[in-house]
Design a protein around this motif. Sequence first.
Motif, PDB file in Angstrom:
ATOM      1  N   TRP A 175       0.836  -1.202   0.000  1.00 25.15           N
ATOM      2  CA  TRP A 175       0.000   0.000   0.000  1.00 25.15           C
ATOM      3  C   TRP A 175       0.876   1.260   0.000  1.00 25.15           C
ATOM      4  CZ3 TRP A 175      -5.239   0.196  -0.553  1.00 25.15           C
ATOM      5  CH2 TRP A 175      -5.832   1.460  -0.426  1.00 25.15           C
ATOM      6  N   MET A 176       1.882   1.296   0.879  1.00 25.78           N
ATOM      7  CA  MET A 176       2.761   2.458   0.941  1.00 25.78           C
ATOM      8  C   MET A 176       3.566   2.604  -0.343  1.00 25.78           C
ATOM      9  SD  MET A 176       5.515   3.606   3.898  1.00 25.78           S
ATOM     10  CE  MET A 176       7.114   3.254   3.179  1.00 25.78           C
ATOM     11  N   GLY A 177       3.955   1.469  -0.939  1.00 27.50           N
ATOM     12  CA  GLY A 177       4.688   1.514  -2.194  1.00 27.50           C
ATOM     13  C   GLY A 177       3.890   2.168  -3.295  1.00 27.50           C
ATOM     14  N   VAL A 178       2.609   1.861  -3.358  1.00 23.59           N
ATOM     15  CA  VAL A 178       1.751   2.496  -4.362  1.00 23.59           C
ATOM     16  C   VAL A 178       1.585   3.984  -4.041  1.00 23.59           C
ATOM     17  CG1 VAL A 178      -0.569   2.553  -5.351  1.00 23.59           C
ATOM     18  CG2 VAL A 178       0.551   0.356  -4.928  1.00 23.59           C
ATOM     19  N   GLU A 179       1.374   4.309  -2.772  1.00 17.49           N
ATOM     20  CA  GLU A 179       1.279   5.722  -2.384  1.00 17.49           C
ATOM     21  C   GLU A 179       2.504   6.501  -2.844  1.00 17.49           C
ATOM     22  OE1 GLU A 179      -1.420   6.114   1.672  1.00 17.49           O
ATOM     23  OE2 GLU A 179       0.755   6.123   1.826  1.00 17.49           O
ATOM     24  N   ASN A 180       3.675   5.919  -2.655  1.00 10.50           N
ATOM     25  CA  ASN A 180       4.913   6.610  -2.991  1.00 10.50           C
ATOM     26  C   ASN A 180       5.130   6.759  -4.491  1.00 10.50           C
ATOM     27  OD1 ASN A 180       5.588   6.976  -0.315  1.00 10.50           O
ATOM     28  ND2 ASN A 180       6.952   5.212  -0.208  1.00 10.50           N
ATOM     29  N   ALA A 181       4.357   6.041  -5.290  1.00  9.10           N
ATOM     30  CA  ALA A 181       4.429   6.204  -6.743  1.00  9.10           C
ATOM     31  C   ALA A 181       3.570   7.369  -7.228  1.00  9.10           C
ATOM     32  CB  ALA A 181       3.992   4.918  -7.441  1.00  9.10           C
ATOM     33  N   HIS A 182       2.743   7.926  -6.334  1.00  9.36           N
ATOM     34  CA  HIS A 182       1.966   9.146  -6.604  1.00  9.36           C
ATOM     35  C   HIS A 182       1.153   9.035  -7.898  1.00  9.36           C
ATOM     36  CE1 HIS A 182       4.093  10.973  -3.292  1.00  9.36           C
ATOM     37  NE2 HIS A 182       5.259  10.736  -3.872  1.00  9.36           N
ATOM     38  N   ILE A 183       0.410   7.954  -8.015  1.00  6.74           N
ATOM     39  CA  ILE A 183      -0.414   7.749  -9.201  1.00  6.74           C
ATOM     40  C   ILE A 183      -1.730   8.520  -9.059  1.00  6.74           C
ATOM     41  CG2 ILE A 183      -1.581   6.039 -10.663  1.00  6.74           C
ATOM     42  CD1 ILE A 183       1.461   5.854 -10.692  1.00  6.74           C
ATOM     43  N   GLY A 195       6.521 -10.800  -7.360  1.00  8.24           N
ATOM     44  CA  GLY A 195       6.487 -11.575  -6.132  1.00  8.24           C
ATOM     45  C   GLY A 195       5.325 -11.161  -5.258  1.00  8.24           C
ATOM     46  N   PRO A 196       5.307 -11.610  -4.005  1.00  8.71           N
ATOM     47  CA  PRO A 196       4.157 -11.356  -3.124  1.00  8.71           C
ATOM     48  C   PRO A 196       3.810  -9.880  -2.944  1.00  8.71           C
ATOM     49  CG  PRO A 196       5.533 -13.079  -2.203  1.00  8.71           C
ATOM     50  CD  PRO A 196       6.276 -12.536  -3.377  1.00  8.71           C
ATOM     51  N   VAL A 197       4.803  -9.016  -2.713  1.00  7.94           N
ATOM     52  CA  VAL A 197       4.499  -7.596  -2.527  1.00  7.94           C
ATOM     53  C   VAL A 197       3.881  -7.014  -3.780  1.00  7.94           C
ATOM     54  CG1 VAL A 197       5.523  -5.317  -2.187  1.00  7.94           C
ATOM     55  CG2 VAL A 197       6.220  -7.210  -0.722  1.00  7.94           C
ATOM     56  N   ALA A 198       4.438  -7.341  -4.915  1.00  7.87           N
ATOM     57  CA  ALA A 198       3.913  -6.814  -6.175  1.00  7.87           C
ATOM     58  C   ALA A 198       2.483  -7.292  -6.431  1.00  7.87           C
ATOM     59  CB  ALA A 198       4.821  -7.223  -7.328  1.00  7.87           C
ATOM     60  N   GLN A 199       2.208  -8.552  -6.120  1.00  6.49           N
ATOM     61  CA  GLN A 199       0.846  -9.060  -6.327  1.00  6.49           C
ATOM     62  C   GLN A 199      -0.153  -8.271  -5.488  1.00  6.49           C
ATOM     63  OE1 GLN A 199       0.138 -11.224  -8.639  1.00  6.49           O
ATOM     64  NE2 GLN A 199       2.152 -12.094  -9.099  1.00  6.49           N
ATOM     65  N   LEU A 200       0.224  -7.956  -4.247  1.00 13.47           N
ATOM     66  CA  LEU A 200      -0.662  -7.157  -3.402  1.00 13.47           C
ATOM     67  C   LEU A 200      -0.703  -5.710  -3.878  1.00 13.47           C
ATOM     68  CD1 LEU A 200       0.277  -8.557   0.129  1.00 13.47           C
ATOM     69  CD2 LEU A 200      -1.746  -9.084  -1.234  1.00 13.47           C
ATOM     70  N   ALA A 201       0.416  -5.212  -4.398  1.00  8.57           N
ATOM     71  CA  ALA A 201       0.461  -3.833  -4.878  1.00  8.57           C
ATOM     72  C   ALA A 201      -0.478  -3.626  -6.065  1.00  8.57           C
ATOM     73  CB  ALA A 201       1.887  -3.451  -5.259  1.00  8.57           C
ATOM     74  N   ILE A 202      -0.644  -4.633  -6.894  1.00 14.19           N
ATOM     75  CA  ILE A 202      -1.590  -4.522  -8.010  1.00 14.19           C
ATOM     76  C   ILE A 202      -2.994  -4.255  -7.480  1.00 14.19           C
ATOM     77  CG2 ILE A 202      -2.690  -5.783  -9.902  1.00 14.19           C
ATOM     78  CD1 ILE A 202       0.033  -7.306 -10.185  1.00 14.19           C
ATOM     79  N   LYS A 203      -3.401  -5.030  -6.484  1.00 11.88           N
ATOM     80  CA  LYS A 203      -4.716  -4.821  -5.864  1.00 11.88           C
ATOM     81  C   LYS A 203      -4.803  -3.425  -5.246  1.00 11.88           C
ATOM     82  CE  LYS A 203      -6.264  -9.239  -6.116  1.00 11.88           C
ATOM     83  NZ  LYS A 203      -7.517  -9.672  -6.782  1.00 11.88           N
ATOM     84  N   CYS A 204      -3.739  -3.038  -4.521  1.00 13.98           N
ATOM     85  CA  CYS A 204      -3.739  -1.741  -3.847  1.00 13.98           C
ATOM     86  C   CYS A 204      -3.782  -0.593  -4.846  1.00 13.98           C
ATOM     87  CB  CYS A 204      -2.496  -1.613  -2.965  1.00 13.98           C
ATOM     88  SG  CYS A 204      -2.454  -2.754  -1.550  1.00 13.98           S
ATOM     89  N   THR A 335       8.744   0.187   5.637  1.00 10.93           N
ATOM     90  CA  THR A 335       7.341   0.596   5.739  1.00 10.93           C
ATOM     91  C   THR A 335       6.986   1.092   7.136  1.00 10.93           C
ATOM     92  OG1 THR A 335       6.854  -1.147   4.144  1.00 10.93           O
ATOM     93  CG2 THR A 335       4.980  -0.172   5.292  1.00 10.93           C
ATOM     94  N   HIS A 336       6.191   2.147   7.189  1.00  5.94           N
ATOM     95  CA  HIS A 336       5.664   2.664   8.453  1.00  5.94           C
ATOM     96  C   HIS A 336       4.398   1.871   8.808  1.00  5.94           C
ATOM     97  CE1 HIS A 336       8.562   5.724   7.610  1.00  5.94           C
ATOM     98  NE2 HIS A 336       7.883   6.218   6.604  1.00  5.94           N
ATOM     99  N   VAL A 337       4.612   0.615   9.169  1.00  6.12           N
ATOM    100  CA  VAL A 337       3.521  -0.357   9.239  1.00  6.12           C
ATOM    101  C   VAL A 337       2.367   0.118  10.124  1.00  6.12           C
ATOM    102  CG1 VAL A 337       2.890  -2.721   9.856  1.00  6.12           C
ATOM    103  CG2 VAL A 337       5.096  -2.260   8.795  1.00  6.12           C
ATOM    104  N   GLN A 338       2.692   0.630  11.311  1.00 11.63           N
ATOM    105  CA  GLN A 338       1.639   0.973  12.267  1.00 11.63           C
ATOM    106  C   GLN A 338       0.669   2.016  11.709  1.00 11.63           C
ATOM    107  OE1 GLN A 338       4.859   0.599  12.857  1.00 11.63           O
ATOM    108  NE2 GLN A 338       5.296  -0.238  14.875  1.00 11.63           N
ATOM    109  N   ARG A 339       1.147   2.844  10.769  1.00 12.25           N
ATOM    110  CA  ARG A 339       0.287   3.858  10.161  1.00 12.25           C
ATOM    111  C   ARG A 339      -0.879   3.233   9.392  1.00 12.25           C
ATOM    112  NH1 ARG A 339       2.964   7.359   5.468  1.00 12.25           N
ATOM    113  NH2 ARG A 339       4.271   8.151   7.189  1.00 12.25           N
ATOM    114  N   TYR A 340      -0.656   2.049   8.844  1.00 12.76           N
ATOM    115  CA  TYR A 340      -1.617   1.458   7.913  1.00 12.76           C
ATOM    116  C   TYR A 340      -2.462   0.335   8.506  1.00 12.76           C
ATOM    117  CZ  TYR A 340       1.298   3.952   4.563  1.00 12.76           C
ATOM    118  OH  TYR A 340       1.984   4.933   3.895  1.00 12.76           O
TER     119      TYR A 340
END
Length: 389
Positions: A175-183, A195-204, A335-340
Amino acid sequence: MRALCWHGKNDVRVDTVPDPKILNPRDAIVKITATAICGSDLHIYNGFIPTMERGDILGHEFMGEIVEVGGEVKNLKKGDRVVVPFTISCGHCSYCEDTLFSLCDNSNPNAAMQEEVYGASTAALYGYSHLFGGYAGGQAQYARVPYADVGPIKIESDLSNEQVLFLSDILPTAWMGVENAHIKPGGTLAIWGCGPVAQLAIKCAFLQGAGRVIALDHIPERLELARQSGAEVIDYTKVDNVTATLKEMTGGRGPDGCMDSVGLEAHGTSVDAVMDKTKQVMRLASDRIHVLREMVMACRKGGSLSVVGVYGGIIDAFPMGAAFSKGLNITGGQTHVQRYLNPLLERIQKGELDPSFIITHRLPLEQAPEGYSMFKEKRDKCIKVVLTP
């Protein structure tokens, strides 16, 4: 208790080790019910993360049941079901108060070591070397959780372990990775690695309003899973030039944002990728940055590069001139995990996200060494391994 311990490059073993104990009144002890092997664990397994010591307990994605709490932990009690963030954060320093939890000033007891390497200390991490605090990880039957009044999130619904386990790391990371891409709404995000992060990032990305996601990899089952989530896919081994292909797919403009979900062991077929690997093997360079170079060249002018893959050292031959001339924004970091945690848990409860779709293998803790080997070699179509202590 039984725990997965590091014994050297490509050598992890399940050993009998002492049970963890309360050492600080803000500690808790968790009986682990589910834990996972993360892609960044492979950097340790492959010998690229320094300051590991024989016997160190691995693992930073875990959840379980509270069995003991220190005297100052008032928000948790014995029997609570919790997911534990991989970032260990005090909750009270200026960085934590700004929700920059992975930059915590106080949780890393080896701050001086990290300051020497990186110029500043950051938050400690579970099971991720002495540079990041030397804390025992969660690929074990029990774990000590420091700052337990800040980190763990209670799961009070009937959601399964597999639905919430990845709140510990890779779902907030995605989620934070997508945020940081500023789409912007309707924009295009390109993701290197499936991989796993990317698969979740697609959904996010789609939940955050992206119009298109383009995913790059060469493993057929990973590309297919990305396609099933709505991404357009590129097998980078079957195109002459990734940058040209991405520009062709975006009308000559380039993606609005690019995400590196690979990190320091990037693969590629180009000359620079081969040189990176050669230099890394010969210890002439610490990190392979082929993906970073491709992202700089492919991204549109004024776009953003989001780096969620782990890098550990000094990069070589980075095209800074192109990044500067194109006015690119580059954002990375743990990642600032606790934020999310709460916002993402709410999305899981509403049915907007179910991260469990990435799990391909479920093993008992005793078979963790086999899980690491399989995950590294991508055998048996392995994408994500969950372990049960």
